[in-house]
Design a protein around this motif. Sequence first.
Motif, PDB file in Angstrom:
ATOM      1  N   MET A 288     -30.289  40.424  16.912  1.00 58.62           N
ATOM      2  CA  MET A 288     -29.732  39.875  18.147  1.00 58.62           C
ATOM      3  C   MET A 288     -28.675  40.831  18.679  1.00 58.62           C
ATOM      4  SD  MET A 288     -27.945  36.146  18.828  1.00 58.62           S
ATOM      5  CE  MET A 288     -26.409  36.535  17.988  1.00 58.62           C
ATOM      6  N   ALA A 289     -28.587  40.935  20.013  1.00 62.98           N
ATOM      7  CA  ALA A 289     -27.578  41.768  20.664  1.00 62.98           C
ATOM      8  C   ALA A 289     -26.866  40.946  21.734  1.00 62.98           C
ATOM      9  CB  ALA A 289     -28.216  43.001  21.286  1.00 62.98           C
ATOM     10  N   THR A 290     -25.558  41.153  21.841  1.00 66.16           N
ATOM     11  CA  THR A 290     -24.759  40.475  22.863  1.00 66.16           C
ATOM     12  C   THR A 290     -24.030  41.527  23.699  1.00 66.16           C
ATOM     13  OG1 THR A 290     -24.419  38.543  21.444  1.00 66.16           O
ATOM     14  CG2 THR A 290     -22.907  38.817  23.298  1.00 66.16           C
ATOM     15  N   PHE A 291     -24.183  41.436  25.011  1.00 70.13           N
ATOM     16  CA  PHE A 291     -23.561  42.372  25.948  1.00 70.13           C
ATOM     17  C   PHE A 291     -22.490  41.604  26.723  1.00 70.13           C
ATOM     18  CE2 PHE A 291     -27.903  43.452  25.113  1.00 70.13           C
ATOM     19  CZ  PHE A 291     -27.898  44.833  24.905  1.00 70.13           C
ATOM     20  N   THR A 292     -21.233  42.002  26.579  1.00 71.98           N
ATOM     21  CA  THR A 292     -20.110  41.267  27.154  1.00 71.98           C
ATOM     22  C   THR A 292     -19.431  42.092  28.241  1.00 71.98           C
ATOM     23  OG1 THR A 292     -19.722  40.164  25.025  1.00 71.98           O
ATOM     24  CG2 THR A 292     -17.939  40.092  26.648  1.00 71.98           C
ATOM     25  N   VAL A 293     -19.238  41.478  29.413  1.00 73.16           N
ATOM     26  CA  VAL A 293     -18.506  42.141  30.507  1.00 73.16           C
ATOM     27  C   VAL A 293     -17.420  41.191  30.999  1.00 73.16           C
ATOM     28  CG1 VAL A 293     -20.347  43.681  31.278  1.00 73.16           C
ATOM     29  CG2 VAL A 293     -20.258  41.345  32.149  1.00 73.16           C
TER      30      VAL A 293
ATOM     31  N   ILE B 155     -31.945  44.908  35.178  1.00 74.44           N
ATOM     32  CA  ILE B 155     -30.575  45.288  34.847  1.00 74.44           C
ATOM     33  C   ILE B 155     -30.591  45.918  33.458  1.00 74.44           C
ATOM     34  CG2 ILE B 155     -28.221  44.479  34.478  1.00 74.44           C
ATOM     35  CD1 ILE B 155     -28.873  42.075  36.233  1.00 74.44           C
ATOM     36  N   GLN B 156     -30.077  47.140  33.343  1.00 81.00           N
ATOM     37  CA  GLN B 156     -29.965  47.800  32.047  1.00 81.00           C
ATOM     38  C   GLN B 156     -28.616  47.402  31.462  1.00 81.00           C
ATOM     39  OE1 GLN B 156     -32.786  49.525  31.408  1.00 81.00           O
ATOM     40  NE2 GLN B 156     -32.194  49.657  29.251  1.00 81.00           N
ATOM     41  N   LEU B 157     -28.633  46.482  30.527  1.00 80.12           N
ATOM     42  CA  LEU B 157     -27.413  45.809  30.099  1.00 80.12           C
ATOM     43  C   LEU B 157     -26.408  46.745  29.429  1.00 80.12           C
ATOM     44  CD1 LEU B 157     -29.031  42.528  28.713  1.00 80.12           C
ATOM     45  CD2 LEU B 157     -27.847  42.835  30.890  1.00 80.12           C
ATOM     46  N   GLU B 158     -26.889  47.713  28.654  1.00 79.97           N
ATOM     47  CA  GLU B 158     -25.937  48.571  27.944  1.00 79.97           C
ATOM     48  C   GLU B 158     -25.246  49.568  28.882  1.00 79.97           C
ATOM     49  OE1 GLU B 158     -29.725  51.064  27.424  1.00 79.97           O
ATOM     50  OE2 GLU B 158     -29.130  49.036  27.947  1.00 79.97           O
ATOM     51  N   ASN B 159     -25.704  49.653  30.151  1.00 77.44           N
ATOM     52  CA  ASN B 159     -25.095  50.573  31.115  1.00 77.44           C
ATOM     53  C   ASN B 159     -24.123  49.887  32.059  1.00 77.44           C
ATOM     54  OD1 ASN B 159     -26.624  52.659  30.035  1.00 77.44           O
ATOM     55  ND2 ASN B 159     -28.278  52.437  31.530  1.00 77.44           N
ATOM     56  N   MET B 160     -23.844  48.604  31.865  1.00 79.06           N
ATOM     57  CA  MET B 160     -22.914  47.914  32.758  1.00 79.06           C
ATOM     58  C   MET B 160     -21.502  48.465  32.584  1.00 79.06           C
ATOM     59  SD  MET B 160     -24.232  43.921  32.582  1.00 79.06           S
ATOM     60  CE  MET B 160     -23.897  43.772  30.824  1.00 79.06           C
TER      61      MET B 160
ATOM     62  N   SER C  88     -19.180  45.769  26.406  1.00 76.81           N
ATOM     63  CA  SER C  88     -19.057  45.907  24.958  1.00 76.81           C
ATOM     64  C   SER C  88     -20.300  45.284  24.332  1.00 76.81           C
ATOM     65  CB  SER C  88     -17.785  45.226  24.435  1.00 76.81           C
ATOM     66  OG  SER C  88     -17.810  43.831  24.683  1.00 76.81           O
ATOM     67  N   VAL C  89     -20.825  45.945  23.319  1.00 78.97           N
ATOM     68  CA  VAL C  89     -22.086  45.538  22.706  1.00 78.97           C
ATOM     69  C   VAL C  89     -21.845  45.181  21.249  1.00 78.97           C
ATOM     70  CG1 VAL C  89     -24.473  46.199  22.227  1.00 78.97           C
ATOM     71  CG2 VAL C  89     -23.308  47.123  24.241  1.00 78.97           C
ATOM     72  N   SER C  90     -22.344  44.029  20.840  1.00 80.54           N
ATOM     73  CA  SER C  90     -22.312  43.635  19.431  1.00 80.54           C
ATOM     74  C   SER C  90     -23.725  43.303  18.993  1.00 80.54           C
ATOM     75  CB  SER C  90     -21.385  42.431  19.223  1.00 80.54           C
ATOM     76  OG  SER C  90     -21.837  41.309  19.962  1.00 80.54           O
TER      77      SER C  90
END
Length: 240
Positions: free
Chosen positions: A1-6, A149-154, A158-160
């Motif tokens: 699982m990956a979580t992308f936080t902005v 949307i490319q989430l890791e490029n926002m 921060s990625v966990s």
Amino acid sequence: MATFTVNGYEIRSDLGNQVAETKLAELQFVAPLGEATLDVRYLSDGPTSAEVSLANYNLLLNGLHLNDGVLPDRIEMFNATWTHEDGTTETSRVFNVAYSDTDGWQDFLFAIGQAGLPDFRSIAAANNMLKGADYNVLEGADAGNTFTIQLENMPGVSVSGVIRQMFEAEALDPQAKDHFDFSYDADSMPPDMTEFDIAARAEHVDLLNPDPEPTSDPGTVPDDDLPNPDTLPGYDDFAG
């Protein structure tokens, strides 16, 4: 699982679109299978509409799953071009989760591409930027009016957890799998071997007996060593 936080801003405005309150907000895109993309599609309710629908989404707004609370009235995606105090301009790709009530609007704004949002913690700054910005829907959608949307490029993300594409990038070529190789390769010999050892192995020389006695022709067997055909078992013996 990956979580992308902005991080972004919660902005409350009255019916006249005057900002009344601003504070920080947090948005999390949760990908149970580690995907790093989110597909969005503009709704077909007008060419200038910024409202979108989401595919395969799992969103947490300020820690609360979006489906566990009051559902938003709109989810929007648009480009906002705004001006700094020094006169320079920047464009932010904005993701907005919007709620309406009898007193006005509650918007949660996050930058998901291009530049990050300016500082909205001041009500005056938020009013100036929102009123003076140039808003446009995104161009370049595919035939289905869909964007990814490319989430890791926002900006500021921060990625966990683990992104699946990390493993895909490290996948081995099937031809590169481990295998046994019995061929002789002098270059692969241990570093403590001398040239004499390598040459001897290559020539199959017995170093302890360099001049062995000649042997008889392996294809010739002395008559005394031949088996007696009368004593050999045959098919009839086994068949009983």
